[in-house]
Structures are given as structure tokens and as C-alpha cells.
Design an enzyme around this catalytic site. Sequence first.
Site, PDB file in Angstrom:
ATOM      1  N   ASP A  45      21.061 -25.034  16.570  1.00  0.00           N
ATOM      2  CA  ASP A  45      21.478 -26.328  17.120  1.00  0.00           C
ATOM      3  C   ASP A  45      20.270 -27.255  17.253  1.00  0.00           C
ATOM      4  O   ASP A  45      20.393 -28.468  17.100  1.00  0.00           O
ATOM      5  CB  ASP A  45      22.147 -26.133  18.474  1.00  0.00           C
ATOM      6  CG  ASP A  45      23.458 -25.384  18.324  1.00  0.00           C
ATOM      7  OD1 ASP A  45      24.199 -25.697  17.374  1.00  0.00           O
ATOM      8  OD2 ASP A  45      23.716 -24.483  19.121  1.00  0.00           O
ATOM      9  N   GLY A  46      19.114 -26.664  17.559  1.00  0.00           N
ATOM     10  CA  GLY A  46      17.880 -27.452  17.668  1.00  0.00           C
ATOM     11  C   GLY A  46      17.610 -28.191  16.366  1.00  0.00           C
ATOM     12  O   GLY A  46      17.182 -29.346  16.364  1.00  0.00           O
ATOM     13  N   HIS A  50      17.402 -32.322  15.675  1.00  0.00           N
ATOM     14  CA  HIS A  50      16.347 -33.036  14.931  1.00  0.00           C
ATOM     15  C   HIS A  50      16.974 -33.933  13.870  1.00  0.00           C
ATOM     16  O   HIS A  50      16.563 -35.083  13.694  1.00  0.00           O
ATOM     17  CB  HIS A  50      15.389 -32.049  14.260  1.00  0.00           C
ATOM     18  CG  HIS A  50      14.347 -31.523  15.188  1.00  0.00           C
ATOM     19  ND1 HIS A  50      14.554 -30.424  15.992  1.00  0.00           N
ATOM     20  CD2 HIS A  50      13.100 -31.950  15.471  1.00  0.00           C
ATOM     21  CE1 HIS A  50      13.474 -30.200  16.718  1.00  0.00           C
ATOM     22  NE2 HIS A  50      12.570 -31.119  16.429  1.00  0.00           N
ATOM     23  N   ASN A 124      23.263 -34.272  22.866  1.00  0.00           N
ATOM     24  CA  ASN A 124      23.583 -33.290  23.919  1.00  0.00           C
ATOM     25  C   ASN A 124      23.544 -33.924  25.306  1.00  0.00           C
ATOM     26  O   ASN A 124      24.533 -33.969  25.998  1.00  0.00           O
ATOM     27  CB  ASN A 124      22.565 -32.145  23.919  1.00  0.00           C
ATOM     28  CG  ASN A 124      22.974 -30.997  23.016  1.00  0.00           C
ATOM     29  OD1 ASN A 124      24.098 -30.950  22.535  1.00  0.00           O
ATOM     30  ND2 ASN A 124      22.058 -30.070  22.802  1.00  0.00           N
ATOM     31  N   ASP A 152      15.790 -31.366  42.083  1.00  0.00           N
ATOM     32  CA  ASP A 152      14.980 -31.209  40.871  1.00  0.00           C
ATOM     33  C   ASP A 152      15.300 -32.281  39.830  1.00  0.00           C
ATOM     34  O   ASP A 152      14.406 -32.769  39.151  1.00  0.00           O
ATOM     35  CB  ASP A 152      15.213 -29.828  40.253  1.00  0.00           C
ATOM     36  CG  ASP A 152      14.456 -28.743  41.011  1.00  0.00           C
ATOM     37  OD1 ASP A 152      13.809 -29.073  42.013  1.00  0.00           O
ATOM     38  OD2 ASP A 152      14.526 -27.570  40.595  1.00  0.00           O
TER      39      ASP A 152
END
Length: 270
Positions: A45-46, A50, A124, A152
Site C-alpha cells: 500500500d505504501g 507514493h 489515507n 497526542d
Amino acid sequence: MKYFLVHRGDDISRQLAEQFHTLAAEHGTPLCEEAPDIVLSIGGDGTLLHAFHKYKEQLETIAFVGIHTGRLGFFADWKPDELGVLAQLIFQTRTPEELSVVHYPVVEIELTTEAGIETHLALNEFTLKGIEETLVAQLDINDEKFEMFRGDGICISSPSGSTAYNKSLGGAIVHPSLAAIQIAEIASINNRVYRTLGSPIILPKHHHCDIYPREHQHMLLSIDHQYIQRSDVKSIRCRVAADLKVKFARFRPFPFWNRVREAFIGYDIK
Ligand code: NAP
């Protein structure tokens, strides 16, 4: 049909990429980096993230398709041993109009900084986090004050990103046919003094949220896999991108819930 190909860079992905280029050359399908009709992503998925960011200015004219080589591959429909079949299906398609595609919503992020306004798109999600200190930010929904966030960070995801970081934060999985964004808290502080809603929120496409961080707060912002540190952000508006969606080529059906089951539960249900 003009194509371009991105791959993860590992041996298997590189070999598959070479095989595809050879088949395309034999068939006479042109490789075109500037204005492809279809972009093939080989990796995880990365890799597709890109590819999306490389072509985010051309979303209207490009369809994406993925082969996954060993990792999760939520976005990728095809297995490495199916490369030949996929190649034939791509080569048989004469014009982009003949492609069967699904359109998925993406998140539009408008950053108002001391220098002006910047617009970004996330496939995402967008996140913001405090650096070296708790993030303190006012969250408004549709121009009304909603809550003062301390914790956070905050994650704002698209439906197709709802299975990514958002899922780890306890957010709901949202079907990408719903044009919506989801706001999920990252470790909010909740006690007698500080209070946030504590549950993920889903906003429809005609709603927006604005985040007002404390002045000059040093923050880490992420847009999908890209991270930037900023301390000049005055406000951030997030909404469903009004006129832009990402297109995935579907050469065979792969229902979203089957994809979710295969990615997170497995194939064998006992
Ligand atoms: P990475 O840390 O190398 O990989 C993150 C993991 O998320 C990989 O397993 C990736 O699948 C998977 N993934 C990405 N998009 C997905 C989606 N839409 N649905 C289901 N799984 C998905 O980082 P990366 O490859 O550069 O990807 C960036 C993404 O990582 C961010 O957009 C964010 O969603 C995610 N992330 C998750 C957490 C968390 O869950 N705590 C924290 C930070 C970032 P592949 O293995 O197929 O690449």
C-alpha cells in the site's frame, strides 16, 4: 492506453516490473511518465501511496491498479503470479473510457499558515501531533466550537484510509462509496479538567472541521506517508475533496468487505 509503473524496489517487485515492461513493449503499449492513463503499482500500500502523490495533480485522468508483493496490499487486487493476466487485460483495453473504475473519496486539507494557504490531498489520512509537548488545539465543526483537544494528536481519514492508521485508533471502517471523513483521537487526555468527545466522528461531504492549534505550537503533520514539522500553522480545515476522487481500475470484482476480510481476518473462517 499509456501506462506508467511504480514499484517498491525489492527484488520481486523489480523483476515483475521488468516482466511487465517487456510484455508492454511486445504488445506496443506505450510507457508514458508525464501523462499515463493507467498507473500500475507493484509492492504494498505504501507503494500505491507514493504513486498517488506522484500523480495527485492528474487524478481525473489516471486510474491506479496494484499488484501486491508480500506485504498487506489492501489497495492492490492482484497477486504476483497474475501479472500476465493483468497485463493482457490492460493491453486489451484500447481507450481509458473502456476501463471499469471505482471512484474513492480523498481528504482535502487546507493549511492556513503565516505565509498563506496551502491545499493538500490525502488518500489515507492527515494527522497532526504535538512535538515535545501535548497537542493543544480547538476543534470546530461547521464553524461552531466543538471541543478543546489535548493529547497526542488527531487523525482525519478517508474511507479507504479507514483501514489504515484510523483502524489502529479504534476508528470505524467506512465503505468508500460513502463520501465522508473520519476524525479519530490519538490518546486524548480526559479527566475532570480536560474533556473531548472520546469517540471517532464521521462527517459527511458537505461538513468540514477546523483545527486551531495553540499559537506557534511545534507540530508534526503527516499526509499519508509524508511527514513535515511546522510551527507556523494557524488553522487546518479538513473535508471531503469536493470535486476530486481517486480512480482504481477494476478488471474483476473485489468487493470492499471481501478485501477487509482478507486483510484483517484471513481466508479461512472456522
Ligand atoms: P508503513 O509504516 O511502512 O506501513 C504501514 C502499514 O499500513 C503497512 O502494512 C501498509 O500496507 C498498511 N496500509 C497502508 N495503507 C493502508 C490502507 N489504506 N488500509 C490498510 N492498510 C494500509 O508506512 P507506509 O507504507 O509508508 O504507509 C503509510 C501509512 O501507514 C499511513 O498512511 C498510515 O495509514 C499508516 N500508519 C499506521 C500507523 C498505525 O497503524 N499505528 C501509524 C503510522 C502510519 P503494506 O504493507 O501493503 O504497505
